[in-house]
Design a protein around this motif. Structure first.
Motif, PDB file in Angstrom:
ATOM      1  N   TRP A   4       0.805  -1.224   0.000  1.00  0.00           N
ATOM      2  CA  TRP A   4       0.000   0.000   0.000  1.00  0.00           C
ATOM      3  C   TRP A   4       0.839   1.276   0.000  1.00  0.00           C
ATOM      4  O   TRP A   4       0.328   2.364  -0.281  1.00  0.00           O
ATOM      5  CB  TRP A   4      -0.983   0.011   1.178  1.00  0.00           C
ATOM      6  N   THR A   5       2.139   1.164   0.282  1.00  0.00           N
ATOM      7  CA  THR A   5       3.013   2.348   0.281  1.00  0.00           C
ATOM      8  C   THR A   5       3.773   2.518  -1.038  1.00  0.00           C
ATOM      9  O   THR A   5       4.653   3.372  -1.139  1.00  0.00           O
ATOM     10  CB  THR A   5       4.039   2.262   1.433  1.00  0.00           C
ATOM     11  N   TYR A  12       8.693   9.626  -2.204  1.00  0.00           N
ATOM     12  CA  TYR A  12       9.535   9.896  -1.046  1.00  0.00           C
ATOM     13  C   TYR A  12      10.938   9.299  -1.167  1.00  0.00           C
ATOM     14  O   TYR A  12      11.842   9.738  -0.449  1.00  0.00           O
ATOM     15  CB  TYR A  12       8.898   9.320   0.225  1.00  0.00           C
ATOM     16  N   THR A  13      11.111   8.305  -2.020  1.00  0.00           N
ATOM     17  CA  THR A  13      12.277   7.422  -2.131  1.00  0.00           C
ATOM     18  C   THR A  13      12.246   6.408  -0.990  1.00  0.00           C
ATOM     19  O   THR A  13      11.588   6.626   0.046  1.00  0.00           O
ATOM     20  CB  THR A  13      13.630   8.155  -2.109  1.00  0.00           C
ATOM     21  N   LYS A  14      12.957   5.340  -1.171  1.00  0.00           N
ATOM     22  CA  LYS A  14      12.984   4.278  -0.159  1.00  0.00           C
ATOM     23  C   LYS A  14      13.547   4.802   1.157  1.00  0.00           C
ATOM     24  O   LYS A  14      13.044   4.483   2.243  1.00  0.00           O
ATOM     25  CB  LYS A  14      13.830   3.103  -0.657  1.00  0.00           C
ATOM     26  N   GLU A  15      14.591   5.616   1.078  1.00  0.00           N
ATOM     27  CA  GLU A  15      15.190   6.169   2.298  1.00  0.00           C
ATOM     28  C   GLU A  15      14.207   7.069   3.041  1.00  0.00           C
ATOM     29  O   GLU A  15      14.072   6.994   4.265  1.00  0.00           O
ATOM     30  CB  GLU A  15      16.447   6.963   1.942  1.00  0.00           C
ATOM     31  N   GLY A  16      13.516   7.927   2.287  1.00  0.00           N
ATOM     32  CA  GLY A  16      12.555   8.815   2.913  1.00  0.00           C
ATOM     33  C   GLY A  16      11.417   8.064   3.565  1.00  0.00           C
ATOM     34  O   GLY A  16      11.001   8.386   4.689  1.00  0.00           O
ATOM     35  N   LEU A  17      10.902   7.043   2.884  1.00  0.00           N
ATOM     36  CA  LEU A  17       9.818   6.258   3.453  1.00  0.00           C
ATOM     37  C   LEU A  17      10.278   5.531   4.709  1.00  0.00           C
ATOM     38  O   LEU A  17       9.534   5.432   5.691  1.00  0.00           O
ATOM     39  CB  LEU A  17       9.286   5.270   2.420  1.00  0.00           C
ATOM     40  N   ASN A  18      11.502   5.043   4.700  1.00  0.00           N
ATOM     41  CA  ASN A  18      12.059   4.422   5.908  1.00  0.00           C
ATOM     42  C   ASN A  18      12.113   5.409   7.064  1.00  0.00           C
ATOM     43  O   ASN A  18      11.862   5.048   8.224  1.00  0.00           O
ATOM     44  CB  ASN A  18      13.456   3.865   5.628  1.00  0.00           C
ATOM     45  N   ARG A  43      -1.443   7.828   6.506  1.00  0.00           N
ATOM     46  CA  ARG A  43      -1.414   7.470   5.082  1.00  0.00           C
ATOM     47  C   ARG A  43      -0.039   7.720   4.473  1.00  0.00           C
ATOM     48  O   ARG A  43       0.318   7.091   3.469  1.00  0.00           O
ATOM     49  CB  ARG A  43      -2.493   8.251   4.324  1.00  0.00           C
ATOM     50  N   ALA A  44       0.740   8.621   5.065  1.00  0.00           N
ATOM     51  CA  ALA A  44       2.102   8.855   4.580  1.00  0.00           C
ATOM     52  C   ALA A  44       3.045   7.727   4.971  1.00  0.00           C
ATOM     53  O   ALA A  44       4.119   7.587   4.377  1.00  0.00           O
ATOM     54  CB  ALA A  44       2.629  10.182   5.130  1.00  0.00           C
ATOM     55  N   GLY A  45       2.679   6.953   6.006  1.00  0.00           N
ATOM     56  CA  GLY A  45       3.510   5.837   6.419  1.00  0.00           C
ATOM     57  C   GLY A  45       4.223   6.016   7.734  1.00  0.00           C
ATOM     58  O   GLY A  45       5.089   5.200   8.082  1.00  0.00           O
ATOM     59  N   ALA A 230       5.316  18.471   9.074  1.00  0.00           N
ATOM     60  CA  ALA A 230       5.937  17.372   9.814  1.00  0.00           C
ATOM     61  C   ALA A 230       6.513  16.326   8.874  1.00  0.00           C
ATOM     62  O   ALA A 230       7.653  15.864   9.053  1.00  0.00           O
ATOM     63  CB  ALA A 230       4.916  16.731  10.747  1.00  0.00           C
ATOM     64  N   ILE A 231       5.752  15.944   7.852  1.00  0.00           N
ATOM     65  CA  ILE A 231       6.194  14.900   6.922  1.00  0.00           C
ATOM     66  C   ILE A 231       7.449  15.330   6.179  1.00  0.00           C
ATOM     67  O   ILE A 231       8.408  14.561   6.052  1.00  0.00           O
ATOM     68  CB  ILE A 231       5.063  14.545   5.941  1.00  0.00           C
TER      69      ILE A 231
END
Length: 239
Positions: A4-5, A12-18, A43-45, A230-231
């Motif tokens: 879902w992400t 966001y890139t993988k690093e950002g999502l992490n 919803r942003a993760g 914040a995000i």
């Protein structure tokens, strides 16, 4: 990453999502502003969240609050919003604090383990103490000012509290913060002149003496700006 992400990771890139998955955010107030902010973060993760509210849904909340439906009148906002967040992300580490924050508790609730605080309190003294608690522990915070009595979406912005205008709530908070030597605070506010004819006085319960009339979209917009701030910080905080 969870399926879902997928769209979020592309942006966001993988690093950002992490970074978001590993983030720990405190949101105080699950009304018209905080409920939307919490949903946008989920919803942003964002992987860990503490939500705070001691109120139940009232019929007058339906025009502007995410948890407010005719079917939820009388139910705790913390329960409705919390269940919704868990349905969005079943892996979310969610802590629910069901209480109206007294001024003392507001000062204590911010701990250094939080990466960000979103302040959606609409009562002055608890709000001030939450801000002071965040500043004391050097935790990033964005504070939402008055959404009531406002109609023009394009007038909403994020700025330092020293640059706010046409917001009586901001003026009061700014004055009180100066008394405790806090001169910088990131806030969401509207520069639109408030409609003073929409003001209603209350009995002063829960540290709130009055409120303005509010439309359906302005509180959600304040929550959106708070969540965005914040995000964007959390995405890059390790860089």
């Amino acid at each position: 990453m969870a399926e879902w992400t997928e769209r979020a990771e592309l942006l966001y890139t993988k690093e950002g999502l992490n970074n978001l998955i590993n983030a720990n955010v405190l949101i105080v107030g699950m009304g018209g502003v905080g409920s939307f902010a919490a949903e946008f973060l989920a919803r942003a993760g964002v992987g860990k969240m503490t939500i705070v509210d001691g109120d139940v849904v009232d019929i007058t909340n339906i025009n502007r609050q995410l948890p407010a439906l005719h079917s939820t009148i009388g139910q705790a906002k913390i329960t409705i919003v919390g269940d919704r967040l868990m349905d969005i992300n079943p892996e979310l580490q969610l802590t629910r604090v069901e209480e109206f924050l007294s001024p003392e508790r507001a000062f204590e609730i911010v701990i250094p383990e939080f990466d960000y605080v979103i302040d959606c309190i609409d009562s002055i003294t608890p709000k001030l103490n939450l801000i002071m608690g965040a500043k004391r522990n050097r935790v990033k915070i964005i504070s939402c000012m008055g959404a009531g009595g406002k109609m023009i979406a394009s007038k909403v912005k994020v700025a330092d509290i020293s640059n706010t205008m046409n917001c009586f709530f901001s003026k009061t908070i700014r004055k009180r913060l100066k008394e405790v030597n806090i001169n910088k605070l990131k806030v969401v506010f509207s520069s639109e002149i408030q409609d003073e004819n929409s003001l209603k006085l209350t009995d002063g319960s829960n540290f709130k003496k009055s409120f303005y009339g509010t439309n359906s979209y302005m509180p959600g917009l304040f929550g959106l700006y708070a969540a965005e701030t914040a995000i964007r910080y959390l995405l890059k905080r390790d860089k």
